[in-house]
Scaffold this active site. Sequence first.
Site, PDB file in Angstrom:
ATOM      1  N   THR A 195      45.596  14.789   3.300  1.00 37.13           N
ATOM      2  CA  THR A 195      44.545  14.996   4.300  1.00 37.13           C
ATOM      3  C   THR A 195      44.838  14.148   5.534  1.00 37.13           C
ATOM      4  OG1 THR A 195      42.974  15.301   2.494  1.00 37.13           O
ATOM      5  CG2 THR A 195      42.042  14.896   4.688  1.00 37.13           C
ATOM      6  N   LEU A 196      45.157  12.894   5.279  1.00 35.15           N
ATOM      7  CA  LEU A 196      45.387  11.957   6.365  1.00 35.15           C
ATOM      8  C   LEU A 196      46.582  12.352   7.226  1.00 35.15           C
ATOM      9  CD1 LEU A 196      43.803   9.547   7.061  1.00 35.15           C
ATOM     10  CD2 LEU A 196      45.394   8.148   5.749  1.00 35.15           C
ATOM     11  N   LYS A 241      44.612   4.807  -3.265  1.00 35.06           N
ATOM     12  CA  LYS A 241      45.303   4.830  -4.563  1.00 35.06           C
ATOM     13  C   LYS A 241      46.749   4.353  -4.456  1.00 35.06           C
ATOM     14  CE  LYS A 241      42.473   8.109  -7.099  1.00 35.06           C
ATOM     15  NZ  LYS A 241      42.404   9.358  -7.879  1.00 35.06           N
ATOM     16  N   ASP A 274      32.521  12.688  -4.572  1.00 33.27           N
ATOM     17  CA  ASP A 274      31.867  13.673  -5.425  1.00 33.27           C
ATOM     18  C   ASP A 274      32.807  14.258  -6.478  1.00 33.27           C
ATOM     19  OD1 ASP A 274      33.524  15.266  -3.622  1.00 33.27           O
ATOM     20  OD2 ASP A 274      32.428  16.993  -4.382  1.00 33.27           O
ATOM     21  N   GLY A 289      32.937  12.970   2.338  1.00 30.76           N
ATOM     22  CA  GLY A 289      33.060  11.775   1.501  1.00 30.76           C
ATOM     23  C   GLY A 289      32.760  10.446   2.164  1.00 30.76           C
ATOM     24  N   ASP A 338      44.056   9.617  -1.506  1.00 32.53           N
ATOM     25  CA  ASP A 338      44.577   9.975  -2.834  1.00 32.53           C
ATOM     26  C   ASP A 338      46.053  10.319  -2.658  1.00 32.53           C
ATOM     27  OD1 ASP A 338      45.029  11.033  -5.356  1.00 32.53           O
ATOM     28  OD2 ASP A 338      43.054  11.938  -5.506  1.00 32.53           O
ATOM     29  N   THR A 339      46.368  11.590  -2.453  1.00 29.40           N
ATOM     30  CA  THR A 339      47.769  11.941  -2.181  1.00 29.40           C
ATOM     31  C   THR A 339      48.161  11.580  -0.743  1.00 29.40           C
ATOM     32  OG1 THR A 339      47.211  14.134  -1.362  1.00 29.40           O
ATOM     33  CG2 THR A 339      47.583  13.928  -3.740  1.00 29.40           C
ATOM     34  N   GLY A 340      47.159  11.452   0.147  1.00 24.63           N
ATOM     35  CA  GLY A 340      47.433  11.165   1.554  1.00 24.63           C
ATOM     36  C   GLY A 340      47.675  12.415   2.387  1.00 24.63           C
TER      37      GLY A 340
HETATM   38  C1  PRP Z   1      38.604  14.106  -0.585  1.00 21.11           C
HETATM   39  C2  PRP Z   1      38.372  12.701  -0.079  1.00 21.11           C
HETATM   40  C3  PRP Z   1      39.437  12.515   0.962  1.00 21.11           C
HETATM   41  C4  PRP Z   1      40.562  13.409   0.482  1.00 21.11           C
HETATM   42  C5  PRP Z   1      41.636  12.568  -0.105  1.00 21.11           C
HETATM   43  O1  PRP Z   1      37.939  14.992   0.256  1.00 21.11           O
HETATM   44  O2  PRP Z   1      37.073  12.561   0.460  1.00 21.11           O
HETATM   45  O3  PRP Z   1      39.003  12.933   2.223  1.00 21.11           O
HETATM   46  O4  PRP Z   1      40.011  14.290  -0.493  1.00 21.11           O
HETATM   47  O5  PRP Z   1      42.611  13.350  -0.745  1.00 21.11           O
HETATM   48  P1  PRP Z   1      44.159  13.349  -0.352  1.00 21.11           P
HETATM   49  O6  PRP Z   1      44.539  11.938   0.039  1.00 21.11           O
HETATM   50  O7  PRP Z   1      44.809  13.772  -1.641  1.00 21.11           O
HETATM   51  O8  PRP Z   1      44.365  14.338   0.742  1.00 21.11           O
HETATM   52  P2  PRP Z   1      37.512  16.480  -0.191  1.00 21.11           P
HETATM   53  O9  PRP Z   1      38.544  17.435   0.277  1.00 21.11           O
HETATM   54  O10 PRP Z   1      37.203  16.474  -1.662  1.00 21.11           O
HETATM   55  O11 PRP Z   1      36.203  16.703   0.655  1.00 21.11           O
HETATM   56  P3  PRP Z   1      34.841  15.830   0.683  1.00 21.11           P
HETATM   57  O12 PRP Z   1      35.130  14.583   1.506  1.00 21.11           O
HETATM   58  O13 PRP Z   1      33.854  16.735   1.343  1.00 21.11           O
HETATM   59  O14 PRP Z   1      34.465  15.467  -0.743  1.00 21.11           O
END
Ligand code: PRP
Length: 170
Positions: A103-104, A127, A155, A40, A99-101
């Site tokens: 991943t971070l 968000k 995407d 992303g 988004d939910t955070g």
């Molecule tokens: C999406 C976006 C962020 C993550 C945010 O990545 O690019 O990295 O989700 O979501 P979160 O805050 O709820 O964790 P995705 O997993 O769709 O992969 P991409 O970057 O390849 O699109």
Amino acid sequence: MLQNVVFDAETIARRVRELGKEITDAYPEGELLVLGLLKGSFIFLGDLVRQIERPLQIDFLVASSYGTEKISSGNVRLLYDPVTRLEGKHILIVEDIIDTGKTLRVLLDLLSERAPSSIAVCALLDKELMADPPTEIRFVGFKAPKAFLVGYGLDHSEEYRHLPYIVDLD
Ligand code: PRP
């Protein structure tokens, strides 16, 4: 069906220039490693690093949580781990959207174990859904609406990443 443009190309470019200046001014001496979270962040990272006026290195991380769904699964997987040494460097993680955070949080836990000199996050969009956001989130482009956003790297099922603006898919 593509709906409203939420952030147009000129608005994004202006904010990215400001973020580049903020980052340039924020960092003291020392090695800066910009870690782009793929896929992303690829367009944002490309624009952002060209606005940072100090030496830096670039590497990438690949994590995935959404698959082909529109809702985060919460099951964050690290598919590519940076090969660059992190120890003793200032690490700046570049995200397209918080988004939910989830991943971070996973990434911060993982990377902080590698003895960097500092870790900070620059996200184009936030968000602001986290009740207790990590203090590492130091640079944010825009507060994002609670919509499904695509374009400028974001995407839905791998479509729309190439759009030069950000639109609401809901
Ligand atoms: C999406 C976006 C962020 C993550 C945010 O990545 O690019 O990295 O989700 O979501 P979160 O805050 O709820 O964790 P995705 O997993 O769709 O992969 P991409 O970057 O390849 O699109």
